[in-house]
Motif scaffolding. Structure first.
Motif, PDB file in Angstrom:
ATOM      1  N   ASP A 244      64.924 -40.557  77.082  1.00 42.13           N
ATOM      2  CA  ASP A 244      65.677 -41.344  78.064  1.00 42.13           C
ATOM      3  C   ASP A 244      67.129 -40.899  77.992  1.00 42.13           C
ATOM      4  N   VAL A 245      67.733 -40.749  79.163  1.00 42.66           N
ATOM      5  CA  VAL A 245      69.087 -40.183  79.226  1.00 42.66           C
ATOM      6  C   VAL A 245      70.028 -41.138  79.956  1.00 42.66           C
ATOM      7  N   MET A 246      71.194 -41.306  79.369  1.00 44.91           N
ATOM      8  CA  MET A 246      72.292 -42.014  80.021  1.00 44.91           C
ATOM      9  C   MET A 246      73.513 -41.112  79.906  1.00 44.91           C
ATOM     10  N   VAL A 254      71.067 -39.579  74.434  1.00 45.49           N
ATOM     11  CA  VAL A 254      69.664 -39.190  74.540  1.00 45.49           C
ATOM     12  C   VAL A 254      68.869 -39.968  73.499  1.00 45.49           C
ATOM     13  N   THR A 255      67.871 -40.714  73.963  1.00 43.07           N
ATOM     14  CA  THR A 255      67.034 -41.504  73.065  1.00 43.07           C
ATOM     15  C   THR A 255      65.614 -40.972  73.114  1.00 43.07           C
ATOM     16  N   ILE A 256      65.068 -40.654  71.947  1.00 42.31           N
ATOM     17  CA  ILE A 256      63.734 -40.054  71.851  1.00 42.31           C
ATOM     18  C   ILE A 256      62.790 -41.039  71.171  1.00 42.31           C
ATOM     19  N   TYR A 270      74.060 -38.854  84.981  1.00 39.94           N
ATOM     20  CA  TYR A 270      72.628 -39.009  85.261  1.00 39.94           C
ATOM     21  C   TYR A 270      72.106 -40.168  84.429  1.00 39.94           C
ATOM     22  N   GLU A 271      71.146 -40.897  84.990  1.00 36.86           N
ATOM     23  CA  GLU A 271      70.448 -41.939  84.238  1.00 36.86           C
ATOM     24  C   GLU A 271      68.973 -41.878  84.592  1.00 36.86           C
ATOM     25  N   GLY A 272      68.129 -41.753  83.583  1.00 41.10           N
ATOM     26  CA  GLY A 272      66.698 -41.707  83.832  1.00 41.10           C
ATOM     27  C   GLY A 272      65.954 -40.925  82.771  1.00 41.10           C
ATOM     28  N   LYS A 273      64.759 -40.488  83.117  1.00 40.81           N
ATOM     29  CA  LYS A 273      63.916 -39.749  82.186  1.00 40.81           C
ATOM     30  C   LYS A 273      64.394 -38.295  82.079  1.00 40.81           C
TER      31      LYS A 273
END
Length: 357
Positions: A244-246, A254-256, A270-273
């Motif tokens: 997930d990206v913010m 970046v969260t994995i 950008y925000e999203g997958k």
């Protein structure tokens, strides 16, 4: 005199199939430029269009300032090295190398010295009077090289010239080719599907897929900063992880798998997958990070390659250099992995557009 090669919006069709889809390239004078991609991507088709062997359905081709679309192949001032060498079996090495000079009506007094110089450059002077069937594959390839550059072409084209050689000889011959090209300064366009070969010999590389250019750059740029997931996966080895990206203000959180968060330099908001790409050497063992288990290790001399299965079931390849460690992680060991956030690549999940700097 070497020439720049400029291609604008090249199109090639075979019936309903479009092999090249508006390809544009600007190849510099004296540059070693490689067309790299999987079988069927259009790289050899493009090379043959440059050579004049294939018709051109669209676009413009230039050698320097001269448009060559309608110039016959034999008047394009090119040297060509083929995959199968294409040397004449009934002629000696010396006669093979001299053939192009005679065809160009070079004065007889100049042919001998130029052939001798060419044979010396590729280190086969002692084989000058032998026939091709008396030569090894590597020696035949040297004959083909000598024959191609002895005519002093403005552009040298090479189509998978090392693919018929064994692995060790390929490494030797790619070094020979690069040294010769640098010494002679001939604009060279080289086709291969071998990523390592392309990285080793090229000044710049165009990575191709399905008739399109996916990225153009130096070997370091192509390897370290792939501009889309295809290039990241095709060049070398890459691990891909969903995330997930913010991204805002030049930084992306970046969260994995809700297990690890890192901050990556971002080129836009950008925000999203997303999809995170990391080379095996861009992952490292840590006290905290993504939990996993060592499945097995492979000792490869200067580094140890590990296959790690994360607790979420995904497998990753991790390289640890032997100069940096004296221990080998045993199979079954529980470990944690982290990334070097400045070296990974980040893409939008759906479009594949790059997000990282």
């Amino acid at each position: 005199m070497s020439n720049a090669v400029i291609i604008k919006d090249a199109v090639k069709r075979y019936g309903d199939f479009t092999a090249l889809c508006g390809v544009s390239l600007d190849i510099r004078e004296g540059e070693f430029f490689t067309l790299l991609g999987p079988s069927g991507c259009g790289k050899t088709t493009l090379l043959r269009m440059i050579a004049g062997f294939n018709s051109i359905e669209g676009g413009d081709f230039y050698f320097g300032e001269k448009r060559i679309n309608d110039v016959p192949a034999h008047k394009r001032d090119i040297g060509m090295v083929f995959q199968n060498y294409a040397i004449f079996p009934h002629l000696t090495v010396r006669e093979n190398v001299a053939y192009g000079l005679k065809a160009r009506k070079v004065p007889k007094a100049q042919i001998g010295p130029r052939v001798d110089e060419a044979l010396e450059l590729v280190q086969i002077s002692h084989l000058a009077d032998r026939k091709p069937n008396e030569l090894s594959g590597g020696q035949q390839q040297r004959v083909a090289l000598a024959r191609a550059f002895v005519i002093e072409p403005s552009v040298l084209l090479m189509d998978e010239p090392l693919s018929n050689l064994d692995a060790k000889l390929r490494v030797q011959m790619r070094s020979v080719i690069k040294k010769l090209q640098r010494r002679l300064g001939i604009t060279t366009i080289y086709v291969t599907h071998d990523q390592e070969e392309a990285l080793a010999i090229s000044d710049r590389i165009a990575v191709m897929k399905d008739g399109h250019i996916m990225q153009i750059g130096t070997p370091n740029e192509i390897y370290a900063k792939p501009q889309n997931p295809f290039v990241a996966g095709f060049i070398g080895v890459s691990n891909f992880l969903d995330c997930d990206v913010m991204a805002a203000g030049g930084k992306a959180k970046v969260t994995i798998q809700n297990e690890l968060s890192i901050e990556v330099p971002a080129c836009r908001d950008y925000e999203g997958k997303g999809s995170l790409s990391a080379r095996p050497e861009q992952l490292f063992f840590a006290e905290e990070g993504m939990p996993g288990t060592v499945l097995f290790s492979t000792f490869l001399g200067d580094f140890i390659e590990y296959e790690i299965q994360l607790d979420n079931g995904q497998s990753l390849i991790v390289n640890e250099y032997t100069k940096d460690t004296s221990d080998v992680h045993p199979d079954g060991e529980k470990v944690h992995l982290r990334f070097d956030p400045l070296r990974v690549s980040l893409y939008e999940a759906e479009s594949g557009e790059v997000l990282s700097l």
